[in-house]
Motif scaffolding. Structure first.
Motif, PDB file in Angstrom:
ATOM      1  N   MET A   4       0.972  -1.130  -0.074  1.00 17.00           N
ATOM      2  CA  MET A   4       0.022   0.011   0.184  1.00 17.00           C
ATOM      3  C   MET A   4       0.790   1.370  -0.020  1.00 17.00           C
ATOM      4  N   VAL A   5       1.972   1.041   0.789  1.00 15.35           N
ATOM      5  CA  VAL A   5       3.020   2.214   0.902  1.00 15.35           C
ATOM      6  C   VAL A   5       3.407   2.706  -0.513  1.00 15.35           C
ATOM      7  N   GLU A   6       3.914   1.486  -1.049  1.00 11.29           N
ATOM      8  CA  GLU A   6       4.677   1.490  -2.501  1.00 11.29           C
ATOM      9  C   GLU A   6       3.710   2.028  -3.622  1.00 11.29           C
ATOM     10  N   GLN A   7       2.531   1.931  -3.448  1.00  8.20           N
ATOM     11  CA  GLN A   7       1.416   2.176  -4.411  1.00  8.20           C
ATOM     12  C   GLN A   7       1.052   3.757  -4.295  1.00  8.20           C
ATOM     13  N   GLY A   8       1.419   4.390  -3.092  1.00  8.32           N
ATOM     14  CA  GLY A   8       1.236   5.552  -2.751  1.00  8.32           C
ATOM     15  C   GLY A   8      -0.250   5.700  -2.011  1.00  8.32           C
ATOM     16  N   ARG A   9      -0.956   4.563  -1.841  1.00  7.44           N
ATOM     17  CA  ARG A   9      -2.023   4.709  -1.190  1.00  7.44           C
ATOM     18  C   ARG A   9      -1.870   4.988   0.481  1.00  7.44           C
ATOM     19  N   ALA A  10      -0.870   4.463   1.067  1.00  9.60           N
ATOM     20  CA  ALA A  10      -0.504   4.857   2.458  1.00  9.60           C
ATOM     21  C   ALA A  10       0.631   5.395   2.665  1.00  9.60           C
ATOM     22  N   VAL A  11       0.762   5.909   3.955  1.00 14.60           N
ATOM     23  CA  VAL A  11       2.241   6.875   4.402  1.00 14.60           C
ATOM     24  C   VAL A  11       2.983   6.205   4.995  1.00 14.60           C
ATOM     25  N   GLU A  12       2.169   4.811   5.720  1.00 20.31           N
ATOM     26  CA  GLU A  12       3.349   4.233   6.837  1.00 20.31           C
ATOM     27  C   GLU A  12       2.697   3.071   7.043  1.00 20.31           C
ATOM     28  N   THR A  13       3.543   2.064   7.323  1.00 19.61           N
ATOM     29  CA  THR A  13       3.115   0.784   7.940  1.00 19.61           C
ATOM     30  C   THR A  13       4.012   0.327   9.165  1.00 19.61           C
ATOM     31  N   ARG A  14       3.777  -0.184  10.013  1.00 18.98           N
ATOM     32  CA  ARG A  14       4.658  -0.932  11.044  1.00 18.98           C
ATOM     33  C   ARG A  14       3.941  -2.192  11.595  1.00 18.98           C
ATOM     34  N   VAL A  15       4.801  -2.708  12.079  1.00 17.89           N
ATOM     35  CA  VAL A  15       4.566  -4.144  12.780  1.00 17.89           C
ATOM     36  C   VAL A  15       3.875  -3.882  13.986  1.00 17.89           C
ATOM     37  N   LEU A  16       2.777  -4.521  14.028  1.00 19.34           N
ATOM     38  CA  LEU A  16       1.682  -4.401  15.114  1.00 19.34           C
ATOM     39  C   LEU A  16       2.043  -5.558  16.081  1.00 19.34           C
ATOM     40  N   ALA A  17       2.270  -6.694  15.689  1.00 15.06           N
ATOM     41  CA  ALA A  17       2.268  -8.008  16.572  1.00 15.06           C
ATOM     42  C   ALA A  17       3.104  -9.165  15.687  1.00 15.06           C
ATOM     43  N   LEU A  18       3.646 -10.022  16.459  1.00 15.11           N
ATOM     44  CA  LEU A  18       3.952 -11.034  15.803  1.00 15.11           C
ATOM     45  C   LEU A  18       3.139 -12.115  16.083  1.00 15.11           C
ATOM     46  N   GLY A  19       2.766 -13.086  15.091  1.00 11.47           N
ATOM     47  CA  GLY A  19       1.973 -13.994  15.354  1.00 11.47           C
ATOM     48  C   GLY A  19       2.778 -15.489  15.859  1.00 11.47           C
ATOM     49  N   ARG A  20       2.203 -16.322  16.532  1.00 12.07           N
ATOM     50  CA  ARG A  20       2.875 -17.448  16.954  1.00 12.07           C
ATOM     51  C   ARG A  20       2.135 -18.597  16.261  1.00 12.07           C
ATOM     52  N   VAL A  21       2.765 -20.014  16.380  1.00 11.26           N
ATOM     53  CA  VAL A  21       1.954 -21.211  15.970  1.00 11.26           C
ATOM     54  C   VAL A  21       1.884 -22.176  16.873  1.00 11.26           C
ATOM     55  N   ALA A  22       0.884 -23.093  17.019  1.00 11.80           N
ATOM     56  CA  ALA A  22       0.733 -24.021  17.966  1.00 11.80           C
ATOM     57  C   ALA A  22       0.436 -25.335  17.089  1.00 11.80           C
ATOM     58  N   LEU A  23       0.792 -26.365  17.529  1.00 12.45           N
ATOM     59  CA  LEU A  23       0.466 -27.543  17.070  1.00 12.45           C
ATOM     60  C   LEU A  23      -0.572 -28.327  18.195  1.00 12.45           C
ATOM     61  N   TRP A  24      -1.769 -28.436  17.643  1.00 16.02           N
ATOM     62  CA  TRP A  24      -2.906 -28.978  18.314  1.00 16.02           C
ATOM     63  C   TRP A  24      -3.430 -30.031  17.983  1.00 16.02           C
ATOM     64  N   ALA A  25      -3.161 -31.218  18.919  1.00 15.74           N
ATOM     65  CA  ALA A  25      -3.673 -32.726  18.694  1.00 15.74           C
ATOM     66  C   ALA A  25      -4.723 -33.101  19.982  1.00 15.74           C
ATOM     67  N   PRO A  26      -5.971 -32.814  19.781  1.00 15.80           N
ATOM     68  CA  PRO A  26      -6.786 -33.005  20.957  1.00 15.80           C
ATOM     69  C   PRO A  26      -6.812 -34.641  21.449  1.00 15.80           C
ATOM     70  N   LEU A  27      -6.288 -35.497  20.543  1.00 17.57           N
ATOM     71  CA  LEU A  27      -6.465 -36.906  21.002  1.00 17.57           C
ATOM     72  C   LEU A  27      -5.139 -37.421  21.465  1.00 17.57           C
ATOM     73  N   GLU A  28      -4.100 -36.517  21.625  1.00 18.09           N
ATOM     74  CA  GLU A  28      -2.914 -36.766  22.094  1.00 18.09           C
ATOM     75  C   GLU A  28      -2.168 -35.858  23.075  1.00 18.09           C
TER      76      GLU A  28
END
Length: 278
Positions: free
Chosen positions: A121-145
Motif C-alpha cells: 500500500m505504501v509503495e502504491q502511494g495509497r498509504a504513508v506508513e506501515t509498522r509491525v503491530l504484533a508477531l503471530g505464533r503457531v501452535a500444534l494442536w492434537a486433541p487426541l494426544e
C-alpha cells in the motif's frame, strides 16, 4: 470485555468474509457480522449508488480476519477511554480490500495479516506508513494426544490440518515441518481448509486430528495450557508480522492519528501479548 453501545445501524450492510464480499440485504441485527460490539455507523451497499453521506467522524478500519478478536479488545479499551470515538469496520483479505477501494470505499487504517501487504500500500502511494503491530505464533494442536514435540505426528497416519494457503499460518506450518525434515514425508497428509472455513472448528469437531493453528486462537479458546497443545518456538518458522497501516486519507485526521498512536501504546501492546501475540 466492555461492550460498546451500537448506534445507528442502517438496513443494508456489506458482508465481508475471508472468502469474498457479498452484498447483504435487510437482515436482523443478530445475523450481521458487523453487529459485533464495535461496529458503528453506516456501510452502504455501494458508495456509487447511495446518496446518504457517511458520518465524517468515523474512523474507517479494514481488519484481516485473523485479527478480528484482538481488534475488538483493542477497540473496547480505546472506546472506554474515548467514549465519543466511532468506527466503521470491514473485515476481509487484501483482495477484499482492493475490491472495496475499487468501489470507492475509503479507509483510514488497515490491520494486516503481514507487513508485506502494508508495504504494498505504501509503495502504491495509497498509504504513508506501515509498522509491525504484533508477531503471530503457531501452535500444534492434537486433541487426541499429549503433545510434547512434533514427533507426536508420527503416532498417526491421518490428516494434518493447515490454514488456507493464502494465510501466513499456512506457510509457517509448512516451514515447521521443513525445519524438522518432515515436509516431504507428510505432504500427502496435509489438508488446507478452504478460505473462510474455521480450522479450529474442524479440529475441535475431530474432523482433523491435528493441525498447525494460530496460537492466539488457542488462547482465545482458553486451552493453551492443555497437554494437547504445543506452542512452537518462534525460530521454527519465518516471522508472521501482523501490521498496522496508515492510509493517506487518514494521515491528516486527528481522530485517526489518536487511534494510530494508541495501537502502539503500552496498554495496547499488553492486550496483544495477553491475546497470544508477541
Amino acid at each position: 470485555m466492555i461492550k460498546t453501545l451500537l448506534k445507528t445501524l442502517w438496513p443494508f450492510f456489506l458482508l465481508a468474509s475471508t472468502a469474498s464480499l457479498a452484498l447483504a440485504g435487510p437482515m436482523s441485527q443478530s445475523e450481521l457480522p458487523m453487529s459485533q460490539p464495535n461496529f458503528q455507523g453506516f456501510v452502504p451497499e455501494n458508495r456509487n449508488r447511495d446518496e446518504r453521506e457517511e458520518d465524517p467522524n468515523l474512523v474507517r478500519l479494514m481488519i484481516h480476519p485473523t485479527l478480528t478478536e484482538v481488534a475488538d479488545k483493542l477497540l473496547d479499551e480505546y472506546q472506554a477511554q474515548n467514549p465519543d470515538s466511532r468506527f466503521r469496520i470491514h473485515q476481509g483479505s487484501q483482495n477484499d480490500l482492493l475490491d472495496l477501494i475499487e468501489d470507492n470505499y475509503t479507509f483510514d487504517l488497515l490491520l494486516d495479516a503481514e507487513i508485506a501487504e502494508g508495504m504494498e500500500m505504501v509503495e502504491q502511494g495509497r498509504a504513508v506508513e506501515t509498522r509491525v503491530l504484533a508477531l503471530g505464533r503457531v501452535a500444534l494442536w492434537a486433541p487426541l494426544e499429549t503433545v510434547r514435540s512434533i514427533n507426536v505426528l508420527s503416532l498417526r497416519d491421518d490428516k494434518i490440518g493447515l490454514h488456507h494457503e493464502s494465510s501466513p499460518y499456512h506457510r509457517a506450518g509448512k516451514e515447521i515441518l521443513e525445519r524438522h525434515e518432515l515436509l516431504e514425508d507428510y505432504r500427502s497428509r496435509l489438508e488446507a481448509v478452504p478460505l473462510g472455513t474455521s480450522l479450529y472448528q474442524k479440529v475441535n469437531d475431530r474432523e482433523i486430528p491435528a493441525a498447525f493453528i494460530e496460537y492466539h486462537r488457542i488462547v482465545q479458546a482458553g486451552i493453551q495450557r492443555r497437554r494437547e497443545v504445543l506452542k512452537m518456538p518462534a525460530d521454527h518458522h519465518g516471522s508472521i508480522t501482523h501490521s498496522a497501516t496508515l492510509m493517506r486519507e487518514g494521515a491528516d485526521r486527528d481522530r485517526v492519528m489518536n487511534f494510530w498512536e494508541y495501537l502502539f501504546s503500552d496498554s495496547a501492546q499488553k492486550i496483544l501479548e495477553d491475546a497470544g501475540f508477541d
